[in-house]
Design a protein around this motif. Structure first.
Motif, PDB file in Angstrom:
ATOM      1  N   SER A  72      48.868  22.260  43.883  1.00 38.38           N
ATOM      2  CA  SER A  72      48.291  22.252  42.546  1.00 38.38           C
ATOM      3  C   SER A  72      49.114  21.332  41.669  1.00 38.38           C
ATOM      4  N   GLY A 127      45.562  28.648  40.067  1.00 43.02           N
ATOM      5  CA  GLY A 127      45.919  27.952  41.300  1.00 43.02           C
ATOM      6  C   GLY A 127      44.782  27.953  42.308  1.00 43.02           C
ATOM      7  N   HIS A 130      41.967  25.373  41.628  1.00 41.98           N
ATOM      8  CA  HIS A 130      42.210  24.012  42.128  1.00 41.98           C
ATOM      9  C   HIS A 130      41.881  23.924  43.626  1.00 41.98           C
ATOM     10  N   SER A 156      45.819  15.115  45.889  1.00 43.96           N
ATOM     11  CA  SER A 156      46.300  16.097  46.853  1.00 43.96           C
ATOM     12  C   SER A 156      47.136  15.401  47.915  1.00 43.96           C
TER      13      SER A 156
END
Length: 176
Positions: A72, A127, A130, A156
């Motif tokens: 995240s 969290g 995401h 990511s």
């Protein structure tokens, strides 16, 4: 005077993906939102923390090695007000032993969700939001293509092993 920057708290978040494509989420007792099992990394690796937290929260024993889906961007109270700052590392597990049980009071319920029936953004923790909005769709698309490697998007990262992640996290925290 230079303001002291607060270091993030690292959180291991376990994404259990069953053979039938279902994902385990727990209804948290503190905020009544769905979340992946996991918690704070203590003096241990991220993978060790994931294993420990899963056992403490659900009684399940994680098997094999996870794939790191990503992380995240961080969340929490405004850092300049001294509040907590969390960075969540999402570990995808495909093998475990046992069934989810209510163990430590952190969850009111465990539930396996079909990918198409996951809770909406207002029903999950920040969290987990995401994970469900970005990281998991990327991975599920990867599975559908049956490619060998996960290709991350710009927001990511995927780490082959815990050592790669520890190197990244050390670099990340040194930049703060």
């Amino acid at each position: 005077l230079m303001q002291q920057v607060k270091r993030p708290t690292l959180v291991a978040s376990n994404v259990l993906l069953s053979q039938s494509g279902e994902i385990l989420l727990g209804l948290r007792s503190d905020n009544l939102k769905w979340a992946t099992p996991g918690g704070k990394v203590d003096m241990e690796s991220v993978v060790e923390a994931g294993r420990r937290e899963q056992k403490e929260e659900s009684g399940m024993e994680l098997k094999g090695e996870p794939i790191c889906l990503g992380y995240s961007d961080g969340w929490g109270w405004p850092i300049n007000e001294g509040g907590p700052w969390f960075v969540c590392i999402f570990l995808l597990w495909r093998a475990w032993h046992g069934f989810p049980e209510l163990k430590d009071g952190s969850h009111l319920q465990w539930r396996w969700f079909k990918y198409e029936e996951l809770p909406g953004p207002d029903m999950v923790t920040q969290g987990t939001r995401h994970l469900l909005a970005e990281l998991l769709p990327n991975y599920m698309a990867h599975l559908a293509r049956q490619e060998e490697d996960v290709i991350p998007d710009a927001d990511s990262a995927v780490f082959d092993d815990d050592e790669d992640f520890q190197t990244f996290f050390h670099y990340f925290t040194e930049q703060l």
